[in-house]
Enzyme design. Structure first.
Site, PDB file in Angstrom:
ATOM      1  CB  CYS A 296      -5.586   0.695   1.723  1.00  0.00           C
ATOM      2  SG  CYS A 296      -5.855   2.449   1.989  1.00  0.00           S
TER       3      CYS A 296
ATOM      4  CB  CYS B  50      -8.144   2.692  -0.183  1.00  0.00           C
ATOM      5  SG  CYS B  50      -6.449   3.202   0.097  1.00  0.00           S
ATOM      6  CG  ASP B  51     -10.222  -0.608  -0.914  1.00  0.00           C
ATOM      7  OD1 ASP B  51     -10.442   0.302  -1.727  1.00  0.00           O
ATOM      8  OD2 ASP B  51      -9.261  -1.386  -1.011  1.00  0.00           O
TER       9      ASP B  51
HETATM   10  C1  LIG Z   1      -5.092  -1.539  -4.628  1.00  0.00           C
HETATM   11  C2  LIG Z   1      -4.838  -0.143  -4.077  1.00  0.00           C
HETATM   12  C3  LIG Z   1      -5.912   0.700  -3.890  1.00  0.00           C
HETATM   13  C4  LIG Z   1      -5.692   1.996  -3.400  1.00  0.00           C
HETATM   14  N1  LIG Z   1      -6.765   2.831  -3.252  1.00  0.00           N
HETATM   15  C5  LIG Z   1      -6.566   4.098  -2.859  1.00  0.00           C
HETATM   16  C6  LIG Z   1      -7.669   5.000  -2.739  1.00  0.00           C
HETATM   17  O1  LIG Z   1      -8.819   4.625  -2.985  1.00  0.00           O
HETATM   18  N2  LIG Z   1      -7.406   6.268  -2.350  1.00  0.00           N
HETATM   19  C7  LIG Z   1      -6.140   6.708  -2.057  1.00  0.00           C
HETATM   20  O2  LIG Z   1      -5.966   7.883  -1.744  1.00  0.00           O
HETATM   21  N3  LIG Z   1      -5.085   5.866  -2.112  1.00  0.00           N
HETATM   22  C8  LIG Z   1      -5.269   4.580  -2.515  1.00  0.00           C
HETATM   23  N4  LIG Z   1      -4.206   3.722  -2.569  1.00  0.00           N
HETATM   24  C9  LIG Z   1      -2.881   4.186  -2.096  1.00  0.00           C
HETATM   25  C10 LIG Z   1      -2.208   5.080  -3.163  1.00  0.00           C
HETATM   26  O3  LIG Z   1      -2.264   4.433  -4.411  1.00  0.00           O
HETATM   27  C11 LIG Z   1      -0.779   5.371  -2.749  1.00  0.00           C
HETATM   28  O4  LIG Z   1      -0.769   5.979  -1.481  1.00  0.00           O
HETATM   29  C12 LIG Z   1      -0.109   6.309  -3.767  1.00  0.00           C
HETATM   30  O5  LIG Z   1      -0.133   5.743  -5.053  1.00  0.00           O
HETATM   31  C13 LIG Z   1       1.325   6.598  -3.373  1.00  0.00           C
HETATM   32  O6  LIG Z   1       1.878   7.357  -4.391  1.00  0.00           O
HETATM   33  P1  LIG Z   1       3.461   7.438  -4.620  1.00  0.00           P
HETATM   34  O7  LIG Z   1       3.641   8.291  -5.799  1.00  0.00           O
HETATM   35  O8  LIG Z   1       4.129   7.789  -3.356  1.00  0.00           O
HETATM   36  O9  LIG Z   1       3.939   5.940  -4.923  1.00  0.00           O
HETATM   37  P2  LIG Z   1       3.435   4.871  -5.975  1.00  0.00           P
HETATM   38  O10 LIG Z   1       2.061   5.123  -6.418  1.00  0.00           O
HETATM   39  O11 LIG Z   1       3.770   3.563  -5.371  1.00  0.00           O
HETATM   40  O12 LIG Z   1       4.398   5.110  -7.244  1.00  0.00           O
HETATM   41  C14 LIG Z   1       5.737   4.711  -7.209  1.00  0.00           C
HETATM   42  C15 LIG Z   1       6.359   4.968  -8.573  1.00  0.00           C
HETATM   43  O13 LIG Z   1       7.753   4.723  -8.455  1.00  0.00           O
HETATM   44  C16 LIG Z   1       8.171   3.950  -9.558  1.00  0.00           C
HETATM   45  N5  LIG Z   1       9.410   3.263  -9.188  1.00  0.00           N
HETATM   46  C17 LIG Z   1       9.640   2.393  -8.180  1.00  0.00           C
HETATM   47  N6  LIG Z   1      10.907   1.975  -8.194  1.00  0.00           N
HETATM   48  C18 LIG Z   1      11.501   2.623  -9.252  1.00  0.00           C
HETATM   49  C19 LIG Z   1      12.812   2.608  -9.807  1.00  0.00           C
HETATM   50  N7  LIG Z   1      13.804   1.862  -9.296  1.00  0.00           N
HETATM   51  N8  LIG Z   1      13.060   3.391 -10.902  1.00  0.00           N
HETATM   52  C20 LIG Z   1      12.082   4.170 -11.440  1.00  0.00           C
HETATM   53  N9  LIG Z   1      10.831   4.215 -10.937  1.00  0.00           N
HETATM   54  C21 LIG Z   1      10.557   3.449  -9.869  1.00  0.00           C
HETATM   55  C22 LIG Z   1       6.987   3.055  -9.887  1.00  0.00           C
HETATM   56  O14 LIG Z   1       7.081   2.548 -11.219  1.00  0.00           O
HETATM   57  C23 LIG Z   1       5.848   4.065  -9.698  1.00  0.00           C
HETATM   58  O15 LIG Z   1       5.706   4.827 -10.877  1.00  0.00           O
HETATM   59  C24 LIG Z   1      -4.381   2.425  -3.059  1.00  0.00           C
HETATM   60  C25 LIG Z   1      -3.288   1.545  -3.230  1.00  0.00           C
HETATM   61  C26 LIG Z   1      -3.513   0.280  -3.739  1.00  0.00           C
HETATM   62  C27 LIG Z   1      -2.331  -0.649  -3.932  1.00  0.00           C
END
Ligand SMILES: Cc1cc2nc3c(=O)[nH]c(=O)nc-3n(C[C@H](O)[C@H](O)[C@H](O)COP(=O)(O)OP(=O)(O)OC[C@H]3O[C@@H](n4cnc5c(N)ncnc54)[C@H](O)[C@@H]3O)c2cc1C
Length: 301
Positions: A136, A139-140
């Site tokens: 990303c 992000c980085d």
């Molecule tokens: C290494 C890394 C660094 C990042 N750095 C940044 C940053 O600096 N700044 C920034 O803004 N963004 C950053 N991001 C991106 C950011 O983390 C994501 O955009 C954000 O977390 C998305 O949120 P979300 O809630 O949509 O999904 P996610 O964070 O992916 O959460 C998904 C959730 O769904 C749950 N889930 C999945 N399948 C199931 C199931 N079948 N049953 C029950 N639960 C389930 C998982 O357990 C989790 O709790 C980074 C991502 C990564 C991987």
């Protein structure tokens, strides 16, 4: 009271406890809806994998684990029930979600299951993740100001990342296995016009470095092996949304993301999708949170 102790009826069920699901839970709980959140294998979501986050407004520089833990505790403080189980089966027709121990019957459902980034699958990738390998640029990228970086991929996201990094890094090498890109023509034109971006056709065959990534070996087409000294490699070869449980029940786009409108509604009544799992132009914590707030607000009214 339920006749079956393993069957729980809830007004609002949220599947996923990342920033999107937790923000939806906070908004819904504050409005008195008593949401139930299934947290899955990664409570807190992808953010917990990031050692450093500096673009979430108002909290300064933090680590993803701390930020996610605060979101989880806010949700529970306001009355959301977090269940540390994974959804194994979703029936949108029956309005049920099954976990290993229970069946949930919902009136409204918010899908917030997130997405994973596709990996290169070569030796050293795990070791260097967070130590030079990133998935990303938004992000980085800021950590590599004035440095030499590479981006691998040939679609819209790879080209967008290369352009973004060209404003920050000293040099950007865009590595793609084919001569032609799968990206929109306007992005290809911009890439070609940006003198800081070097285009390299080839396949990454090895990663070099000790504690941190220092080089990338590329089998170039047609000339042979090139060793590229880099401070970072941004992998942008596509994402893998967690949508298997609703495939065939909801409209997905060509990459498998859930299609929503601006109010986070899917093509099914009472089913919303938020955050990285939906077709959104930006996958970040702040946009995931915003989606969660919008979806919960639709249910509250
Ligand atoms: C290494 C890394 C660094 C990042 N750095 C940044 C940053 O600096 N700044 C920034 O803004 N963004 C950053 N991001 C991106 C950011 O983390 C994501 O955009 C954000 O977390 C998305 O949120 P979300 O809630 O949509 O999904 P996610 O964070 O992916 O959460 C998904 C959730 O769904 C749950 N889930 C999945 N399948 C199931 C199931 N079948 N049953 C029950 N639960 C389930 C998982 O357990 C989790 O709790 C980074 C991502 C990564 C991987």
């Amino acid at each position: 009271m339920n006749s079956n102790p393993n069957r729980t009826e809830c007004r609002l069920l949220i599947v996923g406890a990342g920033p999107a699901g937790l923000t939806a839970a906070i908004y819904a709980a504050r409005a008195g809806l008593k949401p139930v959140v299934l947290a899955g294998a990664a409570p807190g979501g992808q953010a917990t994998e990031s050692p450093e986050i500096e673009n979430y407004p108002g909290v300064g520089r933090t680590d993803g684990y701390t930020l996610a833990a605060r979101m989880l505790s806010s949700a529970t403080e306001f009355g959301a029930e977090i269940v540390y189980e994974t959804a194994l089966k979703i029936s949108l027709a029956e309005k049920t979600v099954k976990t290993e121990s229970s069946e949930y019957v919902f009136r409204e459902l918010i899908l917030a299951t997130g997405a994973a980034h596709r990996h290169l699958g070569i030796d050293g990738e795990d070791k260097f993740t967070g130590r030079g390998i990133s998935y990303c640029a938004t992000c980085d990228g800021g950590f590599y100001r004035g440095k030499n970086v590479a981006v691998v991929g040939g679609g819209d996201s790879a080209l967008t990342e290369a352009l973004y990094l060209s404003n920050i890094a000293e040099s950007v090498t865009l590595i793609h296995r084919r001569d032609a890109y799968r990206a929109s023509p306007v992005l290809v034109d911009r890439i070609k016009a940006q003198p800081k971006i070097r285009r390299l056709t080839g396949v990454i065959t090895a990663l070099g470095g000790n504690e941190k990534l220092q080089s990338v070996e590329v089998a170039t087409i047609p000339s042979g092996i090139e060793n590229l000294a880099v401070d970072a490699l941004f992998v942008a070869i596509g994402g893998a949304p967690n949508t298997e449980l609703v495939r065939g029940q909801l409209q997905l786009d060509e990459d498998g993301y859930i299609v929503t409108d601006a109010l986070m509604r899917t093509d099914r009544d009472s089913v919303y999708a938020v955050g990285d799992v939906r077709n959104t132009p930006l996958r970040q914590i702040v946009t995931a949170c915003a989606d969660g707030a919008v979806a919960a607000s639709q249910i509250v009214v």
